[in-house]
Design a protein around this motif. Structure first.
Motif, PDB file in Angstrom:
ATOM      1  N   LEU A 132       1.107  -1.519  -0.186  1.00 27.94           N
ATOM      2  CA  LEU A 132      -0.293  -0.002  -0.044  1.00 27.94           C
ATOM      3  C   LEU A 132       0.937   1.254   0.162  1.00 27.94           C
ATOM      4  O   LEU A 132       1.086   0.868   0.510  1.00 27.94           O
ATOM      5  CB  LEU A 132      -1.050   0.419   1.235  1.00 27.94           C
ATOM      6  N   ILE A 133       0.562   2.271  -1.085  1.00 26.62           N
ATOM      7  CA  ILE A 133       1.285   3.431  -0.366  1.00 26.62           C
ATOM      8  C   ILE A 133       0.658   4.474  -0.447  1.00 26.62           C
ATOM      9  O   ILE A 133      -0.334   4.958  -1.129  1.00 26.62           O
ATOM     10  CB  ILE A 133       1.970   3.461  -2.446  1.00 26.62           C
ATOM     11  N   PHE A 134       0.707   5.896   0.195  1.00 29.67           N
ATOM     12  CA  PHE A 134       0.213   6.660   0.268  1.00 29.67           C
ATOM     13  C   PHE A 134       0.838   7.395  -0.148  1.00 29.67           C
ATOM     14  O   PHE A 134       2.462   8.252   0.208  1.00 29.67           O
ATOM     15  CB  PHE A 134      -0.046   6.621   1.960  1.00 29.67           C
ATOM     16  N   SER A 135       0.436   8.699  -0.729  1.00 33.14           N
ATOM     17  CA  SER A 135       1.179   9.604  -1.290  1.00 33.14           C
ATOM     18  C   SER A 135       0.738  11.251  -0.437  1.00 33.14           C
ATOM     19  O   SER A 135      -0.393  11.539  -0.086  1.00 33.14           O
ATOM     20  CB  SER A 135       0.698  10.207  -3.227  1.00 33.14           C
ATOM     21  N   LEU A 136       1.411  11.663   0.063  1.00 37.53           N
ATOM     22  CA  LEU A 136       1.443  12.976   0.888  1.00 37.53           C
ATOM     23  C   LEU A 136       1.131  14.052   0.142  1.00 37.53           C
ATOM     24  O   LEU A 136       0.442  15.336   1.004  1.00 37.53           O
ATOM     25  CB  LEU A 136       2.714  13.547   1.744  1.00 37.53           C
ATOM     26  N   LYS A 137       1.428  14.384  -1.231  1.00 38.31           N
ATOM     27  CA  LYS A 137      -0.003  15.735  -2.320  1.00 38.31           C
ATOM     28  C   LYS A 137      -1.057  14.868  -2.104  1.00 38.31           C
ATOM     29  O   LYS A 137      -1.837  16.184  -2.057  1.00 38.31           O
ATOM     30  CB  LYS A 137       0.899  15.386  -3.603  1.00 38.31           C
ATOM     31  N   ASN A 138      -2.486  14.541  -1.485  1.00 37.24           N
ATOM     32  CA  ASN A 138      -3.232  14.139  -1.681  1.00 37.24           C
ATOM     33  C   ASN A 138      -3.836  15.065   0.059  1.00 37.24           C
ATOM     34  O   ASN A 138      -4.900  15.219   0.085  1.00 37.24           O
ATOM     35  CB  ASN A 138      -3.845  13.026  -1.884  1.00 37.24           C
ATOM     36  N   VAL A 139      -3.212  15.246   1.209  1.00 40.09           N
ATOM     37  CA  VAL A 139      -3.121  15.622   1.954  1.00 40.09           C
ATOM     38  C   VAL A 139      -2.975  17.158   2.140  1.00 40.09           C
ATOM     39  O   VAL A 139      -2.721  18.480   2.543  1.00 40.09           O
ATOM     40  CB  VAL A 139      -2.497  14.851   3.549  1.00 40.09           C
ATOM     41  N   LEU A 140      -1.223  17.151   1.305  1.00 42.85           N
ATOM     42  CA  LEU A 140      -0.986  18.295   2.141  1.00 42.85           C
ATOM     43  C   LEU A 140      -0.039  18.912   0.526  1.00 42.85           C
ATOM     44  O   LEU A 140       0.068  18.133  -1.001  1.00 42.85           O
ATOM     45  CB  LEU A 140       0.988  18.337   2.454  1.00 42.85           C
ATOM     46  N   GLY A 141       0.307  20.998  -0.014  1.00 40.20           N
ATOM     47  CA  GLY A 141       0.032  21.216  -1.095  1.00 40.20           C
ATOM     48  C   GLY A 141       1.500  21.003  -1.422  1.00 40.20           C
ATOM     49  O   GLY A 141       2.517  20.570  -0.177  1.00 40.20           O
ATOM     50  N   GLU A 142       1.873  21.258  -2.126  1.00 40.27           N
ATOM     51  CA  GLU A 142       3.224  21.746  -3.094  1.00 40.27           C
ATOM     52  C   GLU A 142       4.280  22.607  -1.803  1.00 40.27           C
ATOM     53  O   GLU A 142       5.379  22.579  -1.571  1.00 40.27           O
ATOM     54  CB  GLU A 142       3.769  22.253  -4.483  1.00 40.27           C
ATOM     55  N   GLU A 143       3.664  23.643  -1.312  1.00 42.72           N
ATOM     56  CA  GLU A 143       4.002  24.532  -0.424  1.00 42.72           C
ATOM     57  C   GLU A 143       4.648  24.232   0.640  1.00 42.72           C
ATOM     58  O   GLU A 143       5.544  24.729   1.121  1.00 42.72           O
ATOM     59  CB  GLU A 143       3.650  25.928  -0.480  1.00 42.72           C
ATOM     60  N   GLU A 144       3.870  22.999   1.220  1.00 43.35           N
ATOM     61  CA  GLU A 144       4.002  22.838   2.127  1.00 43.35           C
ATOM     62  C   GLU A 144       5.109  21.686   2.419  1.00 43.35           C
ATOM     63  O   GLU A 144       5.785  21.533   3.134  1.00 43.35           O
ATOM     64  CB  GLU A 144       2.230  22.062   3.289  1.00 43.35           C
ATOM     65  N   LEU A 145       5.034  20.289   1.272  1.00 44.74           N
ATOM     66  CA  LEU A 145       5.458  19.960   1.307  1.00 44.74           C
ATOM     67  C   LEU A 145       7.261  20.537   1.269  1.00 44.74           C
ATOM     68  O   LEU A 145       8.239  19.393   1.981  1.00 44.74           O
ATOM     69  CB  LEU A 145       5.430  18.694   0.219  1.00 44.74           C
ATOM     70  N   VAL A 146       7.437  21.130   0.584  1.00 43.40           N
ATOM     71  CA  VAL A 146       8.944  22.339   1.208  1.00 43.40           C
ATOM     72  C   VAL A 146       8.809  22.494   1.707  1.00 43.40           C
ATOM     73  O   VAL A 146      10.536  22.153   2.984  1.00 43.40           O
ATOM     74  CB  VAL A 146       8.649  22.764  -0.423  1.00 43.40           C
ATOM     75  N   GLY A 147       8.390  22.462   2.815  1.00 44.30           N
ATOM     76  CA  GLY A 147       8.991  23.234   4.509  1.00 44.30           C
ATOM     77  C   GLY A 147       9.442  21.484   5.398  1.00 44.30           C
ATOM     78  O   GLY A 147      10.421  22.176   5.731  1.00 44.30           O
ATOM     79  N   PHE A 148       8.674  20.693   4.721  1.00 41.40           N
ATOM     80  CA  PHE A 148       9.493  19.737   5.724  1.00 41.40           C
ATOM     81  C   PHE A 148      10.352  18.853   4.591  1.00 41.40           C
ATOM     82  O   PHE A 148      10.714  17.794   4.099  1.00 41.40           O
ATOM     83  CB  PHE A 148       8.487  18.422   5.547  1.00 41.40           C
ATOM     84  N   THR A 149      12.012  19.595   5.632  1.00 39.78           N
ATOM     85  CA  THR A 149      12.787  19.016   4.498  1.00 39.78           C
ATOM     86  C   THR A 149      13.098  17.913   5.174  1.00 39.78           C
ATOM     87  O   THR A 149      13.804  17.324   4.317  1.00 39.78           O
ATOM     88  CB  THR A 149      14.425  20.463   5.115  1.00 39.78           C
ATOM     89  N   GLY A 150      12.951  17.034   6.014  1.00 38.33           N
ATOM     90  CA  GLY A 150      13.555  16.010   5.922  1.00 38.33           C
ATOM     91  C   GLY A 150      13.093  14.623   5.410  1.00 38.33           C
ATOM     92  O   GLY A 150      12.787  13.355   5.699  1.00 38.33           O
ATOM     93  N   LEU A 151      11.820  15.216   4.635  1.00 37.21           N
ATOM     94  CA  LEU A 151      10.983  13.910   3.978  1.00 37.21           C
ATOM     95  C   LEU A 151      11.742  13.296   2.858  1.00 37.21           C
ATOM     96  O   LEU A 151      11.942  14.637   2.335  1.00 37.21           O
ATOM     97  CB  LEU A 151       9.513  14.490   3.464  1.00 37.21           C
ATOM     98  N   GLN A 152      12.214  12.322   2.712  1.00 41.76           N
ATOM     99  CA  GLN A 152      13.112  12.080   1.866  1.00 41.76           C
ATOM    100  C   GLN A 152      12.283  11.820   0.477  1.00 41.76           C
ATOM    101  O   GLN A 152      12.742  11.436  -0.677  1.00 41.76           O
ATOM    102  CB  GLN A 152      13.888  10.376   2.139  1.00 41.76           C
ATOM    103  N   SER A 153      10.632  11.680   0.886  1.00 42.91           N
ATOM    104  CA  SER A 153       9.823  11.067  -0.680  1.00 42.91           C
ATOM    105  C   SER A 153       8.598  11.833  -0.128  1.00 42.91           C
ATOM    106  O   SER A 153       8.619  11.933   0.994  1.00 42.91           O
ATOM    107  CB  SER A 153       9.965   9.945  -0.787  1.00 42.91           C
ATOM    108  N   ASN A 154       7.931  11.607  -1.320  1.00 39.90           N
ATOM    109  CA  ASN A 154       6.313  12.115  -0.369  1.00 39.90           C
ATOM    110  C   ASN A 154       5.140  11.237  -0.792  1.00 39.90           C
ATOM    111  O   ASN A 154       4.317  11.474  -0.434  1.00 39.90           O
ATOM    112  CB  ASN A 154       6.009  13.071  -2.315  1.00 39.90           C
ATOM    113  N   CYS A 155       5.991   9.976  -0.772  1.00 41.01           N
ATOM    114  CA  CYS A 155       5.102   8.446  -0.687  1.00 41.01           C
ATOM    115  C   CYS A 155       5.204   7.646   1.008  1.00 41.01           C
ATOM    116  O   CYS A 155       6.639   7.857   1.463  1.00 41.01           O
ATOM    117  CB  CYS A 155       4.319   8.062  -1.764  1.00 41.01           C
TER     118      CYS A 155
END
Length: 865
Positions: free
Chosen positions: A582-605
């Protein structure tokens, strides 16, 4: 303050402003200058209530100042400072009925200073604060006497290195777009400071960037030398948190450090907090972006000290602070969501500050933490306060939506007694009240929408975390938890179908949600199929195939069926491994700008493994029904022809000897056997009680053989079942004829076999069942032999533990089997030695030798007891 603010929207223009990039400046007359961080400066007339001109500069505008007596406008851009003649601009405006658009050319460039951020004019000296090469640079230029001249002589410059650790991640500082430094001028309060040039009288009228400070406080802060010569002092509030000062007339003066807020400075100003010396500011106010406030005042010495000292009193406002301004007694500031006012006279008095005890600190903290809300939201810039003819305080503000608003504050309690509003203005009070209600409703609506969105995001992320912990725990306990007990699992069924005269093998995967959670939008079922044993391609990558199936509100207790092709037209290698996740994509919850703020994330999934399925040769067989084969012999003739052709192609053995190639076109029959004891099968397989009660009868052995053959096809080994069960035909004999994935003819035979009959002992031979695989395809025999052994291993795991009889084990021919294995090993070693030295052994002969060894090992297996 009592009552509510009256907000009057003068105009609204289409831009989406951001804090720290706008500049709102009131002119001497009725003009208001506005820059938004772009390359345009807007000129608004407060009498006509409309925009009269647009000044377009070659680059983004960072700051501007107006010189009233010379009627000049200085504008700082990225490449330098421009000077605009206001009378020329006004003449262009009057000649045009619509807003005039004036393009400012490079001819108006008076100082080529790169990275200019803030401007200040003191007499005839123009100060430019810029940022270059990781340093703050304060440059001083002498303005010409004549306005027509464009020669600006550089007097001096002062450099200060940047302290990058306190900028709070200001990545856009180099461009000057994120935040503008603060420049103000402080004069001693004894007399009006004489101008730095005798030919200029600009100092006579002080603007909002110039303040008169009480003389004693001025001397305590900047030194007695600076006070004696009445030198103006420049205060620099930097985005790295430092407050520095520079005496202009003091020989050999340098930029000095006064205080550090440890957060970006937003505002520096002066306020009259006491009426002892009217007209002179008694307090310097420094405000930081995160709400920290420093009040710099004079502390009277006690009876022992007998002298005064400068006191720095720290406090904290409910922040953040986007913009700010002061008047004689109040500090006005905006947090972006509300406009607040703080009464500076409510803090500790001058006599109380000198005590510096805990009670004084608590009193100041309480005063700073209780500002009054003016119920005006989304203000991002403020101009200096003004007073109307009736004594009302008026603020000019710019909202985030580009609205230019005049905010009229209510009169204080004492002023309200002196001037009462006539009854004719009651309608205005109602209008002000409705305007304030509208502002509050708008703010409440924005906050409600934001809170609802964030709550929904948090609920979604909480459910994702719960599912992740559930699947991670089941993965860690995979050894003790069977596939059927996992909360979210996959199982599959392999089935052959015929489409467009071609047979194809498809896999139907079923996702079962037994967890208490709903798999909402954003989850994807990922299935990866690859051979268990494969050769790498030319690029070094394995021949794997991935399939993705998005999920939409997959509720507990529901199942989802998806189909994917496995074999079509041959060329598929078995066994095959099927990985389900099962794969969950964080783009469905957070926007692109909010994902950029999480520098520790290695992947968006987020990838969560479920279980692994195995499709082997027994799953891939097409079992021939006896009744169906008699009725459909004509329709299957083309299939048999294809199978024969595939058989001939796959079993032509080529070898070369002496430069000649020989092709063996005879059909060879390959076989392999597996022996399983009848006692093991009785303990593990579910047999009919009527057959088991008659030991020694042929029906018992026949039933065991048929039951074992049926179990091999219906076991569901590796989480995959065959589609033959749903075809609803039962096995009536212990012989099954089938076809492989590429049309190979395969025969499976299960029959009774006795082991140990040659023994001289009087014990009964061991009753076993032989599973024999026969085919003209060597690959089919090897694959089916591996599939049968894999299933028999599960029988051994189910069987109860029993101590085997030593004599019976000895009678199974173990010694003969070991001797045969040693002889075959010596034969293989001799072949390898001969091949290594190249002595009379060709590749074809070596292949035939290894094939004979393989056949002898498979034809004489050891029984599984």
């Amino acid at each position: 303050m009592e009552g509510r603010c009256a907000v009057e929207i003068w105009t609204e223009f289409g831009f989406s402003g951001t804090p720290f990039t706008t500049k709102l400046k009131t002119g001497l007359g009725t003009d208001v200058f506005l820059c938004t961080g772009s390359d345009e400066v807007y000129v608004f007339n407060t009498e006509e209530r409309k925009f009269t001109a647009f000044l377009k500069f070659p680059g983004p505008v960072s700051d501007l100042i107006e010189i009233h007596d010379k009627q000049l406008l200085y504008v700082s851009c990225r490449n330098g400072v421009y000077c605009v003649n206001l009378p020329f601009m006004l003449s262009r405006i009057q000649s045009s009925s619509s807003p005039a658009e004036l393009k400012i050319s490079s001819e108006c460039l008076v100082v080529g200073e790169e990275g200019a951020l803030s401007l200040l004019l003191i007499g005839s000296v123009l100060l430019i604060l810029s940022y270059r090469d990781a340093s703050w640079l304060l440059s001083l230029y002498k303005t010409p006497k004549e306005t027509q001249s464009s020669i600006y002589k550089k007097l001096s410059s002062f450099s200060l290195p940047l302290v990058s650790g306190v900028v709070n991640g200001d990545s856009k500082l180099k461009t000057g777009v994120r935040r503008r430094p603060v420049l103000i001028c402080v004069h001693s309060g004894h007399t009006t400071s004489p101008p730095l040039s005798s030919t200029s009288s600009a100092e006579a009228t002080l603007t909002a960037s110039h303040f008169h400070l009480e003389p004693v406080l001025f001397k305590l802060l900047f030194g007695i030398d600076t006070a004696l010569i009445n030198s103006p002092v420049v205060l620099c509030g930097l985005p790295d948190g430092r407050l520095c000062f520079l005496p202009l007339r003091l020989p050999g003066s340098q930029l000095r450090f006064l205080h550090n807020l440890e957060q970006p400075i937003v505002f520096v100003g002066a306020s009259v907090t006491m009426e002892t010396d009217p007209g002179h500011a008694q307090c310097l106010v420094v405000v930081g972006e995160l709400g920290r406030v420093v009040l710099i005042r004079k502390n009277k010495g006690g009876p022992e000290a007998g002298c005064s000292a400068a006191g720095f009193t720290d406090g904290c406002l409910p922040g953040p602070v986007v913009c700010s301004c002061v008047d004689k007694k109040h500090l006005y500031y905006s947090t972006g969501s509300d406009l607040l006012v703080l009464d500076l006279t409510k803090g500790p008095s001058e006599s109380e500050v000198q005590e510096r005890d805990e009670e004084t600190s608590l009193k100041l903290a309480a005063a700073l933490q209780s500002p009054t809300s003016l119920n005006v939201c989304r203000i991002i810039d403020l101009a200096e306060p003004t007073h109307s003819t009736t004594g009302e305080i008026q603020l000019l503000g710019l909202s985030v939506r580009g609205q230019l608003q005049r905010i009229t504050l209510p009169l204080g309690r004492e002023d309200a007694r002196l001037s009462e509003l006539p009854s004719t203005q009651m309608g205005r009070n109602v209008k002000d009240l409705l305007s304030a209600i509208g502002d509050v409703c708008e703010r409440a609506s924005v906050l409600k929408t934001s809170i609802k969105s964030k709550n929904q995001i948090l609920r979604h992320l909480n459910q994702v975390l719960n599912i992740s912990f559930l699947l991670t725990a089941s993965t860690n306990n995979e050894e003790h938890l069977s596939v059927q007990e996992k909360p979210i699992r996959c199982h599959a069924m392999a089935r052959w179908s015929r489409l467009l005269q071609k047979d194809s093998l498809s896999l139907t995967c079923v996702l079962d949600n037994s967890s208490p959670y709903v798999l909402e939008q954003g989850w994807t079922l990922s299935i990866t199929v690859f051979p268990l044993s494969y050769s790498l391609s030319a690029g070094g990558e394995s021949s794997s195939t991935s399939f993705s199936f998005p999920l939409h509100n997959f509720h507990p207790g529901e199942t989802l069926e998806v189909s994917l092709p496995l074999a079509a037209g041959g060329g598929t290698s078995f066994p095959m491994t099927v990985n389900c996740s099962l794969i969950f994509s964080l783009k469905n919850v957070l926007g692109e700008e909010e994902l950029v703020g999480f520098t520790g994330l290695q992947s968006n999934c987020i990838s969560l493994p479920l279980n692994t399925l195995v499709v082997d040769w027994l799953h891939a067989l097409q079992v021939n029904s006896p009744t169906a084969s008699r009725k459909n012999t004509t329709s299957q003739s083309d299939v048999k022809t294809d199978a024969i052709r595939a058989f001939l192609r796959s079993h032509q053995i080529r070898y070369s000897a002496g430069g000649e190639s020989v092709i063996n076109q005879e059909k060879e029959q390959y076989s392999a056997s597996v022996w399983v004891s009848s006692e093991l099968l009785k303990d593990t397989l579910k047999l009919k009680s009527s057959d088991v009660d008659q030991p020694g009868s042929k029906s018992v052995h026949q039933s065991i053989c048929i039951c074992l053959l049926d179990w091999l096809f219906s076991e569901g080994h590796g989480g995959v079942k065959t589609g033959y069960q749903e075809d609803k035909f039962a096995l009536s004999s212990s012989v099954v004829c089938a076809q492989g994935p590429e049309g190979e003819t395969v025969k499976l035979t299960v029959k009774k076999a006795n082991v140990g009959e040659q023994s001289l002992a009087k014990e009964e031979p061991l009753a076993t069942v032989e599973v024999r695989v026969e085919s003209t395809s060597l690959a089919a025999v090897c694959g089916l032999h591996h599939a049968v052994l894999s299933r028999v291993q599960t029988l051994l795991q189910r069987a109860p533990e029993r101590a085997a009889c030593t004599k019976r084990v000895q009678n199974l021919g173990l010694r003969q089997a070991l001797q045969r294995a040693e002889r075959l090993l010596q034969q293989i070693q001799q072949r390898r030695i001969s091949e290594a030295f190249g002595v009379g052994v060709s590749t074809g002969q070596m292949t035939l030798s290894l094939l004979s060894v393989y056949r002898e090992l498979r034809d004489n297996p050891l029984p599984i007891i």
